[in-house]
Design an enzyme around this catalytic site. Structure first.
Site, PDB file in Angstrom:
ATOM      1  N   LYS A  90     -65.899 -29.255  40.930  1.00 13.58           N
ATOM      2  CA  LYS A  90     -64.793 -30.213  40.813  1.00 13.58           C
ATOM      3  C   LYS A  90     -64.652 -30.697  39.377  1.00 13.58           C
ATOM      4  O   LYS A  90     -63.550 -30.703  38.805  1.00 13.58           O
ATOM      5  CB  LYS A  90     -65.032 -31.402  41.733  1.00 13.58           C
ATOM      6  CG  LYS A  90     -63.933 -32.466  41.670  1.00 13.58           C
ATOM      7  CD  LYS A  90     -64.417 -33.822  42.094  1.00 13.58           C
ATOM      8  CE  LYS A  90     -65.256 -34.472  41.003  1.00 13.58           C
ATOM      9  NZ  LYS A  90     -65.561 -35.896  41.292  1.00 13.58           N
ATOM     10  N   CYS A 148     -53.797 -43.679  52.380  1.00 10.56           N
ATOM     11  CA  CYS A 148     -54.655 -42.913  53.293  1.00 10.56           C
ATOM     12  C   CYS A 148     -56.122 -43.252  53.017  1.00 10.56           C
ATOM     13  O   CYS A 148     -56.888 -42.435  52.510  1.00 10.56           O
ATOM     14  CB  CYS A 148     -54.397 -41.417  53.141  1.00 10.56           C
ATOM     15  SG  CYS A 148     -55.009 -40.424  54.519  1.00 10.56           S
ATOM     16  N   CYS A 201     -51.385 -46.062  58.293  1.00 12.54           N
ATOM     17  CA  CYS A 201     -50.464 -45.064  58.832  1.00 12.54           C
ATOM     18  C   CYS A 201     -49.069 -45.647  59.059  1.00 12.54           C
ATOM     19  O   CYS A 201     -48.062 -44.929  58.958  1.00 12.54           O
ATOM     20  CB  CYS A 201     -51.007 -44.491  60.140  1.00 12.54           C
ATOM     21  SG  CYS A 201     -52.555 -43.580  59.952  1.00 12.54           S
ATOM     22  N   CYS A 208     -47.050 -45.223  55.978  1.00 14.06           N
ATOM     23  CA  CYS A 208     -46.989 -43.862  55.433  1.00 14.06           C
ATOM     24  C   CYS A 208     -45.725 -43.166  55.913  1.00 14.06           C
ATOM     25  O   CYS A 208     -45.354 -43.252  57.098  1.00 14.06           O
ATOM     26  CB  CYS A 208     -48.223 -43.070  55.859  1.00 14.06           C
ATOM     27  SG  CYS A 208     -48.255 -41.378  55.242  1.00 14.06           S
ATOM     28  N   CYS A 265     -47.833 -36.112  60.501  1.00 14.05           N
ATOM     29  CA  CYS A 265     -49.281 -36.001  60.269  1.00 14.05           C
ATOM     30  C   CYS A 265     -49.997 -35.914  61.613  1.00 14.05           C
ATOM     31  O   CYS A 265     -49.831 -36.786  62.472  1.00 14.05           O
ATOM     32  CB  CYS A 265     -49.793 -37.185  59.464  1.00 14.05           C
ATOM     33  SG  CYS A 265     -51.577 -37.167  59.187  1.00 14.05           S
TER      34      CYS A 265
END
Length: 409
Positions: free
Chosen positions: A265, A335, A342, A345, A351
């Site tokens: 990463k 998130c 939620c 969102c 989702c």
């Protein structure tokens, strides 16, 4: 005279037998001249002329095997029309067979099996298999861009792109980007930015890190996560950069992952920020979590490295640099790891994980329990307790017999 007649008769008989018996037949070439042979054997001559004309009329093909197959198909068709056993011609000659009419090269080709291979047409494109991709990922990505349009997440203000000195030389800026990525592991951006500010004031260069003792370096980066281990990694990485890379950061993923404390990463993010080269997707805990929640993976993954490989299989390469910045900020604001928002969102209707209870948070490890005392210690503890507790005064039996008069019946 008698002898002459006998000899003449014997010669006549022998001549008759020779002319009539098939065992004494002369060769075909001796029966008739070449000019009369076609007239006598008409069917064989017509077959031969037909095959000859077919060979002359056939245009030269690019593939010899296909031409041979055409000739053999024509010969087989003509041979099937003729009877298998034909009588002798009136002139006394046998009809010519296909073996007689074909040259030796054709006969040898008839004996072996032919394998015809057809070449692919250059104009026909090859069939392409469609790559897997999530059903609504473009729509979901557009909503995430809309929710991230404010650019007010912690990563936007205190990420690795904001922690280096813009006025420092190029190799120093690249080193500071690498240091900020190393400190950001298991640490919030606010803590990482504060530690980088103290390091830059102290001097965040390869030479300065090597001349700083571990205790001072630990105080500068405290309280980042695992700060003692990161002090060790910073020293080892600085020494390796000075020894093998001339004090600069490697310009390849292979060279970056060789550094102590640098994983895939950090390597991909360092290539993107320090060298402006997209080598892969930088997947941290936010990208790993959100990719699984949105269903952007063919099957759920357990580690960020598995998520990186799964995303790179279908996500277009021009989005690899943007996806880390988008999902990290989205994970910091909406998130969330526990109790995601939620209801706020825009992807709540597409989702697959929307409005589902988040997994319970693991309890933190408490202090270690004290070991059970040994038997000797238990005896000592009991003695101490008996010393501290007041003993009850003993009552004599005579006192126990005495009772108050009011209680007597």
């Amino acid at each position: 005279m008698l002898g002459v007649r006998c000899s003449t008769r014997v010669c006549y008989v022998v001549r008759c037998v020779t002319m009539t018996s098939p065992y004494f037949m002369p060769s075909r070439s001796g029966i008739s001249p070449p000019g009369d042979q076609d007239a006598v054997c008409g069917p064989a001559a017509s077959l031969r002329s037909k095959l000859t004309n077919n060979r002359r009329n056939v245009e030269p093909d690019s593939s010899g095997a296909v031409k041979e197959v055409k000739e053999e198909q024509e010969e087989a068709r003509i041979s099937e029309q003729r009877p298998s056993s034909a009588p002798l011609s009136p002139g006394g000659c046998h009809p010519k067979t296909e073996a007689d009419t074909l040259p030796l090269s054709s006969q040898s080709r008839r004996r072996r099996q032919l394998k015809v291979e057809y070449e692919e047409d250059e104009g026909v494109p090859a069939v392409k298999t469609e790559l897997w991709e999530p059903p609504d990922w473009k729509k979901q990505l557009g909503y995430i861009r809309e929710m991230r349009s404010g650019r007010d997440a912690p990563v936007d203000k205190m990420g690795a792109e904001k922690c280096y000195d813009t006025e420092a030389p190029a190799h120093v800026r690249r080193f500071q980007v690498l240091v900020s990525l190393m400190l950001s592991s298991q640490t919030k951006d606010q803590v990482t930015a504060a530690a980088m500010q103290k390091l830059r004031a102290h001097g965040c260069t390869v030479e300065k890190i090597l001349t700083t003792d571990d205790e001072t370096l630990g105080k500068l980066i405290y309280p980042v996560g695992f700060w003692r281990t990161k002090v060790k990694y910073l020293k080892l990485t600085s020494a390796l950069l000075q020894k093998e890379f001339g004090g600069d950061v490697p310009d390849s993923v292979e060279g970056l992952v060789r550094l102590p404390g640098v994983g895939p990463k950090m390597a991909h993010l360092a290539m993107d920020i320090a060298w402006d080269q997209v080598s892969g997707i930088g997947v941290d805990t936010h990208v790993h979590r959100i990719s699984n929640r949105l269903g952007w993976l063919k099957k759920p993954t357990k580690t960020p490295e598995e998520t990186r490989r799964a995303l790179e299989e279908w996500l277009p390469r021009d989005l690899w640099s943007e996806i880390n910045w988008l999902l990290v900020g989205f994970g910091q604001q909406v998130c969330l790891p526990v109790n995601p928002l939620c209801s706020a969102c825009l992807n709540q209707h597409s989702c697959p994980s929307a409005h589902k209870p988040s997994p319970p948070k693991r309890p933190k490890a408490g202090p270690p329990r004290s070991p059970k005392p040994e038997p000797k210690q238990e005896v000592a503890v009991k003695q101490e307790r008996t010393k501290k507790e007041p003993r009850p005064t003993p009552v004599s039996p005579a006192a126990q017999r005495r009772r108050p008069r009011s209680l007597k019946s």
